[in-house]
Design a protein around this motif. Structure first.
Motif, PDB file in Angstrom:
ATOM      1  N   ALA A   1       0.890  -1.326  -0.065  1.00  0.00           N
ATOM      2  CA  ALA A   1      -0.056  -0.150   0.049  1.00  0.00           C
ATOM      3  C   ALA A   1       0.806   1.225  -0.040  1.00  0.00           C
ATOM      4  O   ALA A   1       1.999   1.147   0.290  1.00  0.00           O
ATOM      5  CB  ALA A   1      -0.963   0.164   1.253  1.00  0.00           C
ATOM      6  N   ILE A   2       0.280   2.455  -0.433  1.00  0.00           N
ATOM      7  CA  ILE A   2       0.708   3.679  -0.317  1.00  0.00           C
ATOM      8  C   ILE A   2      -0.068   4.715   0.318  1.00  0.00           C
ATOM      9  O   ILE A   2      -0.881   4.787   0.024  1.00  0.00           O
ATOM     10  CB  ILE A   2       1.251   4.118  -1.878  1.00  0.00           C
ATOM     11  N   ILE A   3       0.736   5.234   1.468  1.00  0.00           N
ATOM     12  CA  ILE A   3      -0.023   6.123   2.138  1.00  0.00           C
ATOM     13  C   ILE A   3       0.364   7.466   1.852  1.00  0.00           C
ATOM     14  O   ILE A   3       1.459   7.668   2.037  1.00  0.00           O
ATOM     15  CB  ILE A   3       0.177   5.770   3.702  1.00  0.00           C
ATOM     16  N   GLY A   4      -0.703   8.383   1.759  1.00  0.00           N
ATOM     17  CA  GLY A   4      -0.160   9.840   1.331  1.00  0.00           C
ATOM     18  C   GLY A   4      -1.427  10.894   1.411  1.00  0.00           C
ATOM     19  O   GLY A   4      -2.615  10.405   1.553  1.00  0.00           O
ATOM     20  N   THR A   5      -1.224  11.977   0.945  1.00  0.00           N
ATOM     21  CA  THR A   5      -2.115  12.928   0.461  1.00  0.00           C
ATOM     22  C   THR A   5      -2.943  12.816  -0.707  1.00  0.00           C
ATOM     23  O   THR A   5      -2.563  11.798  -1.305  1.00  0.00           O
ATOM     24  CB  THR A   5      -1.524  14.141   0.691  1.00  0.00           C
ATOM     25  N   ASP A   6      -3.988  13.404  -0.612  1.00  0.00           N
ATOM     26  CA  ASP A   6      -4.983  13.192  -1.977  1.00  0.00           C
ATOM     27  C   ASP A   6      -4.276  13.656  -3.152  1.00  0.00           C
ATOM     28  O   ASP A   6      -4.636  12.960  -4.331  1.00  0.00           O
ATOM     29  CB  ASP A   6      -6.402  13.979  -1.658  1.00  0.00           C
ATOM     30  N   LYS A   7      -3.268  14.609  -3.079  1.00  0.00           N
ATOM     31  CA  LYS A   7      -2.656  14.987  -4.335  1.00  0.00           C
ATOM     32  C   LYS A   7      -1.901  13.783  -5.066  1.00  0.00           C
ATOM     33  O   LYS A   7      -1.725  13.707  -6.244  1.00  0.00           O
ATOM     34  CB  LYS A   7      -1.743  16.053  -3.941  1.00  0.00           C
TER      35      LYS A   7
ATOM     36  N   CYS B   1      -0.395   7.330  -7.808  1.00  0.00           N
ATOM     37  CA  CYS B   1       0.157   6.125  -7.218  1.00  0.00           C
ATOM     38  C   CYS B   1      -0.894   5.020  -7.134  1.00  0.00           C
ATOM     39  O   CYS B   1      -0.639   3.885  -6.945  1.00  0.00           O
ATOM     40  CB  CYS B   1       0.334   6.438  -5.518  1.00  0.00           C
ATOM     41  N   SER B   2      -2.038   5.383  -7.312  1.00  0.00           N
ATOM     42  CA  SER B   2      -3.220   4.327  -7.360  1.00  0.00           C
ATOM     43  C   SER B   2      -3.060   3.089  -8.452  1.00  0.00           C
ATOM     44  O   SER B   2      -3.578   2.239  -8.205  1.00  0.00           O
ATOM     45  CB  SER B   2      -4.512   5.071  -7.548  1.00  0.00           C
ATOM     46  N   SER B   3      -2.264   3.472  -9.404  1.00  0.00           N
ATOM     47  CA  SER B   3      -2.247   2.588 -10.435  1.00  0.00           C
ATOM     48  C   SER B   3      -0.863   1.602  -9.945  1.00  0.00           C
ATOM     49  O   SER B   3      -0.955   0.396 -10.530  1.00  0.00           O
ATOM     50  CB  SER B   3      -1.872   3.081 -11.975  1.00  0.00           C
ATOM     51  N   VAL B   4       0.035   2.135  -9.076  1.00  0.00           N
ATOM     52  CA  VAL B   4       0.985   1.102  -8.505  1.00  0.00           C
ATOM     53  C   VAL B   4       0.765   0.239  -7.433  1.00  0.00           C
ATOM     54  O   VAL B   4       1.189  -0.868  -7.508  1.00  0.00           O
ATOM     55  CB  VAL B   4       2.122   1.842  -8.210  1.00  0.00           C
ATOM     56  N   ALA B   5      -0.173   0.761  -6.654  1.00  0.00           N
ATOM     57  CA  ALA B   5      -0.621  -0.072  -5.449  1.00  0.00           C
ATOM     58  C   ALA B   5      -1.895   0.545  -4.805  1.00  0.00           C
ATOM     59  O   ALA B   5      -2.156   1.728  -4.944  1.00  0.00           O
ATOM     60  CB  ALA B   5       0.477  -0.140  -4.412  1.00  0.00           C
ATOM     61  N   PRO B   6      -2.419  -0.148  -4.054  1.00  0.00           N
ATOM     62  CA  PRO B   6      -3.695   0.468  -3.303  1.00  0.00           C
ATOM     63  C   PRO B   6      -3.407   1.560  -2.619  1.00  0.00           C
ATOM     64  O   PRO B   6      -2.364   1.736  -1.654  1.00  0.00           O
ATOM     65  CB  PRO B   6      -4.297  -0.552  -2.152  1.00  0.00           C
ATOM     66  N   PHE B   7      -4.178   2.919  -2.515  1.00  0.00           N
ATOM     67  CA  PHE B   7      -3.633   4.219  -2.027  1.00  0.00           C
ATOM     68  C   PHE B   7      -4.501   4.105  -0.738  1.00  0.00           C
ATOM     69  O   PHE B   7      -5.631   3.882  -0.727  1.00  0.00           O
ATOM     70  CB  PHE B   7      -3.909   5.144  -2.993  1.00  0.00           C
ATOM     71  N   LEU B   8      -3.904   4.489   0.382  1.00  0.00           N
ATOM     72  CA  LEU B   8      -4.602   4.650   1.553  1.00  0.00           C
ATOM     73  C   LEU B   8      -4.460   6.343   2.172  1.00  0.00           C
ATOM     74  O   LEU B   8      -3.244   6.816   1.725  1.00  0.00           O
ATOM     75  CB  LEU B   8      -3.982   3.738   2.601  1.00  0.00           C
TER      76      LEU B   8
END
Length: 302
Positions: A8-14, A19-26
């Motif tokens: 998963a990738i955790i970060g801001t909405d920006k 990143c959503s195409s790389v891994a699930p975004f949290l």
């Protein structure tokens, strides 16, 4: 390409669109501890530039307690040189970055050798000191020793001692000879300096005029081997990169002393001193010391 499988990738909405195409975004407020409990995670990699120290401390503690590898990226790390170490003052850790030697034991060994060797030289060569002093007095009027303010370790001022090789009013005559200077940069030297006495020429050629500097070594102001101590007026004209040559204790001899001296351009001289600092070791000091003896025997001095 690094062999990682991103959970998963955790970060801001920006960042979500990228990143959503790389891994699930949290979202940024995701509970990392809970995530580590629910998922099979081997490593946590932090790439946030503006990370609050308390947040970083919390993340490190969580990963340490559950046995997960913690990695931290920072653009600051790109500035780190090879000589980067973690030091402790008491129990407080500090990241130490130095472009100068940091081997405490080796530096203490160098200092011990300097003081022991200088004391031995001053005792064993005392008859030579007396003979040179007598020759100077018979050759010209004035004191036996010449002292001059020089710049030492990181800007410390001290008086350097030499056997007098010039006439007494040499500093006054220097202004009249500036147009004949054969060195570039802030250093002043001319091959056939009319201020030098007959005995002075011999002392300079054999480097015997430097012998009194062993008093400076004994006092801890200088070392046997190290960059030559410059004049305060010369240091004022240094470029910033040239100031690093003051980061080691000045010496009686160095690479420049055994490599041709006056035939070397000023910038090249400065680079030689930095090369010495970057590659310093007890072995290098010993090699330069032996080369200095060879230079004295050959009479290759200035």
């Amino acid at each position: 390409e690094w062999g990682y499988r991103i959970t998963a990738i955790i970060g801001t909405d920006k960042l979500e669109a990228e990143c959503s195409s790389v891994a699930p975004f949290l979202p940024e407020d995701t509970d990392i501890e809970q995530l580590l409990r629910q998922k099979t995670i081997d490593e946590v990699v932090i790439c946030k530039e503006n990370l609050v120290p308390k947040q970083l401390e919390s993340l490190v503690q969580i990963c340490s307690e559950v046995g997960v590898v913690f990695r931290l990226y920072s653009p600051f790390f790109n500035m780190l040189a090879n000589r980067t170490q973690l030091h402790f003052f008491g129990t407080t850790p500090f990241l130490t970055i130095s472009s100068t030697p940091m081997n405490y034991l080796a530096l203490k060994t160098k200092d011990f050798f300097d003081r022991l060797f200088s004391a031995s030289v001053l005792i064993l060569l005392s008859p030579v000191f007396l003979a040179i002093g007598l020759a100077i007095k018979l050759d010209s009027k004035g004191p036996v020793f010449f002292k001059q303010k020089r710049v030492g370790l990181r800007g410390r001022k001290f008086l350097v001692y030499k056997f007098r090789t010039m006439v007494v009013n040499a500093e006054e005559l220097r202004e009249k000879l500036l147009e004949h200077n054969e060195m570039d940069g802030p250093v002043f030297k001319i091959a056939d300096d009319p201020r030098i006495t007959k005995v002075g020429k011999f002392l300079r050629k054999t480097s015997l005029d430097e012998l009194p500097q062993f008093f400076n070594v004994l006092l801890g102001e200088m070392s046997v081997v190290g960059p030559r101590p410059p004049l305060p007026d010369e240091v004022k004209e240094y470029e910033r990169w040239q100031l690093r040559r003051l980061s080691m204790k000045p010496g009686i001899t160095c690479i420049w002393q055994v490599s041709g001296r006056n035939n070397i351009p000023f910038d090249e001289w400065m680079k030689m001193d930095l090369e010495y600092i970057d590659n310093w070791s007890i072995k290098l000091d010993f090699v330069l010391f032996l080369k200095t003896i060879r230079t004295m025997v050959r009479g290759d001095g200035r």
